[in-house]
Enzyme design. Sequence first.
Site, PDB file in Angstrom:
ATOM      1  N   HIS A 127     -13.470   3.402   9.168  1.00 52.63           N
ATOM      2  CA  HIS A 127     -12.687   2.236   8.731  1.00 52.63           C
ATOM      3  C   HIS A 127     -13.180   1.734   7.373  1.00 52.63           C
ATOM      4  O   HIS A 127     -13.633   0.602   7.223  1.00 52.63           O
ATOM      5  CB  HIS A 127     -12.777   1.116   9.771  1.00 52.63           C
ATOM      6  CG  HIS A 127     -11.606   0.184   9.727  1.00 52.63           C
ATOM      7  ND1 HIS A 127     -11.086  -0.426  10.834  1.00 52.63           N
ATOM      8  CD2 HIS A 127     -10.833  -0.260   8.694  1.00 52.63           C
ATOM      9  CE1 HIS A 127     -10.065  -1.191  10.508  1.00 52.63           C
ATOM     10  NE2 HIS A 127      -9.894  -1.105   9.200  1.00 52.63           N
ATOM     11  N   ALA A 146     -11.350  -1.044   3.073  1.00 55.49           N
ATOM     12  CA  ALA A 146     -11.687  -2.143   2.159  1.00 55.49           C
ATOM     13  C   ALA A 146     -13.070  -1.991   1.549  1.00 55.49           C
ATOM     14  O   ALA A 146     -13.539  -2.896   0.848  1.00 55.49           O
ATOM     15  CB  ALA A 146     -11.597  -3.479   2.898  1.00 55.49           C
ATOM     16  N   GLU A 173     -12.885   0.487  18.081  1.00 57.40           N
ATOM     17  CA  GLU A 173     -13.958   0.730  17.125  1.00 57.40           C
ATOM     18  C   GLU A 173     -15.182  -0.092  17.498  1.00 57.40           C
ATOM     19  O   GLU A 173     -15.037  -1.180  18.072  1.00 57.40           O
ATOM     20  CB  GLU A 173     -13.470   0.369  15.711  1.00 57.40           C
ATOM     21  CG  GLU A 173     -12.289   1.232  15.256  1.00 57.40           C
ATOM     22  CD  GLU A 173     -11.731   0.833  13.891  1.00 57.40           C
ATOM     23  OE1 GLU A 173     -12.191  -0.209  13.344  1.00 57.40           O
ATOM     24  OE2 GLU A 173     -10.839   1.524  13.383  1.00 57.40           O
ATOM     25  N   ARG A 190      -3.850   1.191  10.649  1.00 53.51           N
ATOM     26  CA  ARG A 190      -4.394   0.568  11.855  1.00 53.51           C
ATOM     27  C   ARG A 190      -4.486   1.609  12.956  1.00 53.51           C
ATOM     28  O   ARG A 190      -3.618   2.489  13.076  1.00 53.51           O
ATOM     29  CB  ARG A 190      -3.518  -0.585  12.354  1.00 53.51           C
ATOM     30  CG  ARG A 190      -3.120  -1.613  11.321  1.00 53.51           C
ATOM     31  CD  ARG A 190      -4.268  -2.322  10.675  1.00 53.51           C
ATOM     32  NE  ARG A 190      -5.029  -3.179  11.563  1.00 53.51           N
ATOM     33  CZ  ARG A 190      -6.137  -3.810  11.209  1.00 53.51           C
ATOM     34  NH1 ARG A 190      -6.628  -3.657  10.004  1.00 53.51           N
ATOM     35  NH2 ARG A 190      -6.769  -4.591  12.068  1.00 53.51           N
ATOM     36  N   ILE A 228       0.826  -1.206   0.000  1.00 55.34           N
ATOM     37  CA  ILE A 228       0.000   0.000   0.000  1.00 55.34           C
ATOM     38  C   ILE A 228       0.859   1.254   0.000  1.00 55.34           C
ATOM     39  O   ILE A 228       0.660   2.159  -0.814  1.00 55.34           O
ATOM     40  CB  ILE A 228      -0.963  -0.012   1.206  1.00 55.34           C
ATOM     41  CG1 ILE A 228      -1.941  -1.193   1.071  1.00 55.34           C
ATOM     42  CG2 ILE A 228      -1.734   1.304   1.316  1.00 55.34           C
ATOM     43  CD1 ILE A 228      -2.832  -1.414   2.268  1.00 55.34           C
TER      44      ILE A 228
END
Length: 528
Positions: free
Chosen positions: A282, A285, A264, A235, A155
């Site tokens: 979040h 994805a 979370e 993260r 990434i």
Amino acid sequence: MKQKKIIVCDAIHQKGFELLKSENDIEVIDAVGVDKEELLNIIGEADVAITRSSTDINEKFLNSAKNMKAIVRAGVGVDNVDQDGCSRRGIIAMNVPTANTIAAVELTMAHLLGTARSFTNANNHLKNDRVWKREKWYGTELSGKKLGVIGFGNIGSRVAIRAKSFDMDIVAYDPYITSSKVTDLDMTYTTNFDDILACDFITIHTPKNKETIDIISFDEIKKMKDGVRLVNCARGGLYNEEALYEGIKSGKIAFAGIDVFSYEPATDHFLLDLENICVTPHLGANTIESQEKIAIQAAENAISAARGVSYPNALNLPIKAEDLPPFVEPYLELVQKMGFLCAQINKASIKSVKIEAEGEVGEYVKSLLTFALVGSLKESIGDKINYVNAEFVANEKAIDTKFEAINNSSGYKNKITIRLTTEKGVTTVNGTVFGEDEQRIVGINGFKFDFKPKGKMIVVKNSDVPGVIADISSMLSSVGVNIADFRLGRDEHGLAMAVILVDENIDKKLVAKLNELDTCIWAEYAVI
């Protein structure tokens, strides 16, 4: 052939289900939506489970999973997986870490642009407050600014490439890569973390571990430029959140873009009280494409694990993957597949398994041996072989095992070779990895090839004379077998070898007929 059972515990994209159901040797148990207590009553018959965040892989789950060989977490995060518990029971825990790469990269770019131009605040001011006040929302340009990238893997490197197209100067910090991975892209590599702290923008792309938790905290923020802009789409907890709060509140940090939190869901998090911060729940994805890729990769991994062919992205190996450079990990899976291919081509009692490695991967050749043994012994031992007992079983069977780093003379940056010796002779398979994870078989018994180690294949050694391909194609066509790919290798002695990738399963009778061809020296069927 007895079917392997794969249970899907949580919702995945339909493409994943379609892939699982397309395999003749796989039985799919659809447990999506099943009450978690009821799930415990049905997982006992499954060989492999596919899960997401909704299913906790805890002691209750593992105690009920009597036949479980592997668990695939369809996604990156494994906070809900008891890896030690899996290891104690001999269950391989796996995840799918790369399927959401592009989604995470693009979200990072959105946050990077958001921190530069305060889009969210400007949008809310106009849309919610109905105030047209352009002078309040002066931003800054990315062009000409320095971007500090912490972690230059899948990434981070792609974020850097995209940011460079905005004319940003990239400074990368990652002690686990070779500097050339950065410098070859005309970017700056540093081992001095203060160089990152001196940048105009900072983004982080590392796993969460003891080295990276609070990697940026109060002391680091003090060293930063006034008006620095920070992004975290990796993260929660990599940036100390109390320090981040103070930095933004004081104005030291001009703006932050945050997608992840230490705890979370973060619906009442103190960072949400600040104005100069863009937050998302979040979403790394959360794209249609990413969810499809995750489902497909999870299904592929589960199928490989059910068959015992390989365990991609295994988390609880006897070898700590985090202790190896990222470029080595694909070779662990590749050498296991190569061993499995060798054993299917050369079906006889194994006398020795030898691994040779060329290039930088040669430094880690010893780590490859366990994986090669698991692959090589799978054909004869089946599910009883695993990473824990592979070397013990080899010793018990008096199989000679060797590993060696040799001079790089092949022309490949890295190359591995497995030599499997049985009572019938020696079978040699060569492999390499292109890019970051593109596995390839590049040779079998001295014949050169280039194909992915995946799928159903017929391997044929034959006399190199006219008509062989036509004879084989005609025979396969006559029984309704479709050829997906046909790879051919030739030598200087009038011999050839074909690797024929097919869509259908091949039975022993068809293999026997191929062996009866006048031009055929031998033919074998393999599934990887």
